[in-house]
Design a protein around this motif. Structure first.
Motif, PDB file in Angstrom:
ATOM      1  N   MET A 130       0.803  -1.216   0.000  1.00 52.17           N
ATOM      2  CA  MET A 130       0.000   0.000   0.000  1.00 52.17           C
ATOM      3  C   MET A 130       0.843   1.276   0.000  1.00 52.17           C
ATOM      4  O   MET A 130       0.615   2.165  -0.828  1.00 52.17           O
ATOM      5  CB  MET A 130      -0.990  -0.006   1.173  1.00 52.17           C
ATOM      6  CG  MET A 130      -2.057  -1.105   1.084  1.00 52.17           C
ATOM      7  SD  MET A 130      -3.124  -1.048  -0.380  1.00 52.17           S
ATOM      8  CE  MET A 130      -2.388  -2.359  -1.395  1.00 52.17           C
ATOM      9  N   PRO A 131       1.828   1.441   0.892  1.00 52.69           N
ATOM     10  CA  PRO A 131       2.638   2.672   0.832  1.00 52.69           C
ATOM     11  C   PRO A 131       3.492   2.755  -0.425  1.00 52.69           C
ATOM     12  O   PRO A 131       3.778   3.855  -0.904  1.00 52.69           O
ATOM     13  CB  PRO A 131       3.498   2.596   2.098  1.00 52.69           C
ATOM     14  CG  PRO A 131       3.502   1.158   2.488  1.00 52.69           C
ATOM     15  CD  PRO A 131       2.184   0.611   2.066  1.00 52.69           C
ATOM     16  N   GLU A 136      -2.098   3.753   0.854  1.00 53.75           N
ATOM     17  CA  GLU A 136      -2.379   3.453   2.259  1.00 53.75           C
ATOM     18  C   GLU A 136      -3.469   4.333   2.840  1.00 53.75           C
ATOM     19  O   GLU A 136      -4.208   3.914   3.739  1.00 53.75           O
ATOM     20  CB  GLU A 136      -1.105   3.510   3.113  1.00 53.75           C
ATOM     21  CG  GLU A 136      -0.517   4.903   3.292  1.00 53.75           C
ATOM     22  CD  GLU A 136       0.467   5.276   2.207  1.00 53.75           C
ATOM     23  OE1 GLU A 136       1.415   6.018   2.522  1.00 53.75           O
ATOM     24  OE2 GLU A 136       0.291   4.855   1.037  1.00 53.75           O
TER      25      GLU A 136
END
Length: 229
Positions: A130-131, A136
């Motif tokens: 996600m990041p 995120e």
């Protein structure tokens, strides 16, 4: 009786849930790097991306089986942790969102709708992406294959995803590239869409999966009128 999605042909549903690998993310290059690290360790020639690609949505065991067909199943099973370790080392290095995915996600967000991910990938690996993808803060819910007692094609992950978003099943649509995605959505009573740009074996027949719609390319996701076809 199956729920009817609360959307018109010109509006997005309140939430769109996505499969990850083969739907949002072209992760096959990362998977190939993992498989070829294992092959190199065993003195084998690298595998070609085209040979691995159809197996990606079937999961780690299917990829290892396709990569080492000469090895018995019980031995391959002991190699799954190694594959996951190799994949973790390659995570996000070679793959990325399919072309057209980012504009589609932006269109969903501009419309005031939310989106989330329900995948059979281990949650820790999905969360680690996600990041790297800048998702995120944008992904409203993330459920992995080990997040709950059951995973797709069981409908539980989709039901829990809707619940965590505070929505009814009828408020959501699920998009995936594998038959398990459509089976899970149907069992949950959730509208479903086949991502035809994803990973499929030669014998797969998406029309037989009986989804509510099939989309040819990620750009179609930005056009809710296409979702009714």
């Amino acid at each position: 009786m199956r729920a009817k999605a609360r959307m018109s042909a010109m509006h997005f549903p309140r939430a769109v849930l996505f499969d990850l690998d083969g739907t949002l993310l072209d992760s096959a290059p990362d998977m190939l790097a993992a498989i070829n690290a294992m092959r190199e360790a065993r003195g084998a020639e690298p595998m070609e991306l085209a040979a691995l690609r159809p197996h990606v949505s079937k999961g780690a065991r299917a990829m290892v089986a396709a990569s080492f067909p000469e090895v018995d199943a019980s031995t391959r099973e002991t190699w799954i942790p190694e594959f996951l370790d190799c994949y973790r080392a390659a995570l996000g290095r070679f793959g990325g969102p399919f072309e057209g995915i980012e504009p589609a996600l932006a269109a969903i967000e501009r419309a005031g709708s939310r989106w989330g991910i329900v995948t059979n990938k281990p949650e820790a690996l999905a969360a680690a992406l996600m990041p790297l993808l800048g998702w995120e803060e944008r992904c409203a819910v993330l459920i992995g294959g080990d997040s709950l007692p059951a995973r797709k094609p069981d409908p539980l992950p989709l039901r829990v995803a809707a619940e965590r978003m505070g929505l009814d099943i009828a408020d959501c649509v699920y998009v995936g590239d594998d038959e398990r995605d459509i089976v899970a959505a149907r069992a949950a009573g959730m509208r479903s869409i086949v991502a035809l740009w994803g990973y499929r074996l030669d014998g797969d027949d998406p029309e037989a999966w009986q989804a509510d719609a099939m989309l040819d390319e990620p750009a179609d996701l930005a056009r809710p009128e296409r979702w009714a076809t």
